[in-house]
Design a protein around this motif. Structure first.
Motif, short mmCIF file in Angstrom:
data_model
loop_
_atom_site.label_atom_id
_atom_site.label_comp_id
_atom_site.label_asym_id
_atom_site.label_seq_id
_atom_site.Cartn_x
_atom_site.Cartn_y
_atom_site.Cartn_z
N GLY A 130 -4.61 5.48 3.73
CA GLY A 130 -4.74 4.14 4.30
C GLY A 130 -3.39 3.57 4.69
O GLY A 130 -2.35 4.23 4.56
N GLY A 131 -3.41 2.33 5.16
CA GLY A 131 -2.19 1.62 5.48
C GLY A 131 -1.31 2.32 6.49
O GLY A 131 -1.78 2.88 7.49
N ALA A 132 0.00 2.32 6.22
CA ALA A 132 0.96 2.92 7.14
C ALA A 132 0.74 4.42 7.29
O ALA A 132 0.96 4.99 8.36
CB ALA A 132 2.39 2.63 6.65
N ASP A 133 0.29 5.07 6.23
CA ASP A 133 0.03 6.52 6.32
C ASP A 133 -1.10 6.82 7.30
O ASP A 133 -1.05 7.80 8.05
CB ASP A 133 -0.32 7.08 4.94
CG ASP A 133 0.86 7.10 4.00
OD1 ASP A 133 2.01 7.07 4.49
OD2 ASP A 133 0.65 7.15 2.78
N LEU A 134 -2.12 5.97 7.31
CA LEU A 134 -3.20 6.17 8.27
C LEU A 134 -2.71 5.93 9.69
O LEU A 134 -3.05 6.68 10.62
CB LEU A 134 -4.37 5.23 7.94
CG LEU A 134 -5.56 5.27 8.91
CD1 LEU A 134 -6.10 6.68 9.06
CD2 LEU A 134 -6.65 4.31 8.45
#
Length: 347
Positions: A130-134
């Motif tokens: 999720g978040g920046a990794d997504l």
């Protein structure tokens, strides 16, 4: 009203597959209550007055279209609304055989589980990050989600990654561009500044639902898709000050207009906003905040053509679109644009 009231014939050759170059060389149709004028976007500073305020949507389009596999079967998904850090609502094709619990793999190290299955091809996807990794994974494996009327046999290309993004895009989260803003260049923004035209930004993350057809016969039966938006307290106060001083509020695009109207009171005062809006504007709506609207040319029978007809008048917009088709204006996301005057006077 009947949806048929918003129908018109549009030749396929009027639909733009690529934008004008440079961006501000696109044509602009000035639509006033008593006349039409054929101009170009670069003329915009001369059409506004010092003290007017342009409101831009600074959402940034993410590469929200993914191609992957469910077992051995190919599948494509278009994200359209975030639910939480690792979960998004998406439209899947083909969706008929999908079921909750299915694993969709988009790369060797990037996948999502179908958490829920909805109607009309909609699914809730729970990604493995999720978040920046997504966002990083989408940048590596996703495509720009071009509208269905822009035909690319192999999907969006490198030109689209630049063309389908405004020069002032800042807040990632949209899966469709606020297309009126695609016409602006740094030189045009500088010319507006020199003219004394103010600029303010808000954020409305445009969803893929903007492309969904209206399938009912009466506008009262249509359910509008929901989109997330934000107006800061500082921006709301600056916009209110401009109105109090007699300046006009110019919405750059229907997305900016919809959020401004969602956050304004009956008395025409704007409040900060952070949430979702599903406002559906049709003829008869009384506008509270926006005086001028810059917007591209929209699909027949669409909620956006209904909105511009509410803003400038249905008969006026029918005449304007007939003129645009006859004189070769280019339609839709990569097409030309218009500047509309609101048909009723401010209260």
């Amino acid at each position: 009203m009947k949806v048929d009231d918003f129908d018109f014939e549009l030749p396929r050759e009027a639909i733009a597959d690529r934008p004008a170059r440079p961006r501000d060389a696109a044509r602009l149709l000035r639509v006033e209550p008593d006349r039409l004028a054929d101009l170009i976007v670069r003329d915009l500073p001369t059409l506004l007055e010092p003290g007017d305020l342009m409101v831009f949507n600074d959402t940034k389009v993410i590469p929200a279209r993914l191609k992957g596999r469910r077992g051995t079967a190919g599948i494509s998904v278009t994200l359209h609304q975030p639910v939480e850090g690792d979960s998004w609502l998406a439209f899947a094709r083909p969706a008929k055989k999908l079921a909750a619990g299915d694993r969709l793999r988009f790369a060797e190290d990037f996948s999502a589980e179908v958490a829920e299955k909805g109607e009309a091809g909609e699914v809730l996807l729970r990604f493995d990050r999720g978040g920046a990794d997504l966002m990083t994974a989408l940048a590596l494996h996703g495509e720009m989600p071009l509208p269905p009327y822009i035909k690319r046999p192999n999907g969006a290309d490198d030109r689209d990654r630049d063309d389908y993004q405004t020069v002032y895009a800042r807040e990632p989260g949209a899966v469709a561009a606020p297309t009126a803003g695609l016409h602006f260049t740094p030189d045009l923004l500088a010319a507006l500044d020199r003219r004394g035209i103010g600029r303010e930004t808000l954020t409305l993350h445009v969803g893929a639902g903007t492309f969904l057809p209206v399938k009912v016969d009466d506008t009262r039966d249509h359910k509008m898709h929901s989109e997330r938006g934000h107006i800061s307290a500082e921006a709301a106060e600056r916009i209110n000050r401009v109105r109090q001083a007699g300046g006009r509020v110019v919405a750059v695009g229907t997305t900016a207009l919809r959020l401004l109207e969602s956050a304004s009171s009956e008395e025409g005062r704007l409040s900060p906003f952070d949430g979702s809006t599903d406002i559906f504007i049709t003829p008869g709506y009384r506008f509270r905040m926006v005086d001028l609207l810059m917007t591209n040319f929209h699909l027949p029978r669409s909620t956006l053509f209904m909105l511009v007809s509410a803003f400038a008048g249905l008969d006026r917009m029918r005449s304007a679109y007939a003129h645009a088709i006859q004189t070769g204006y280019r339609f839709y996301s990569y097409g030309d644009t218009s500047l509309l005057t609101r048909q009723e006077t401010r209260r």
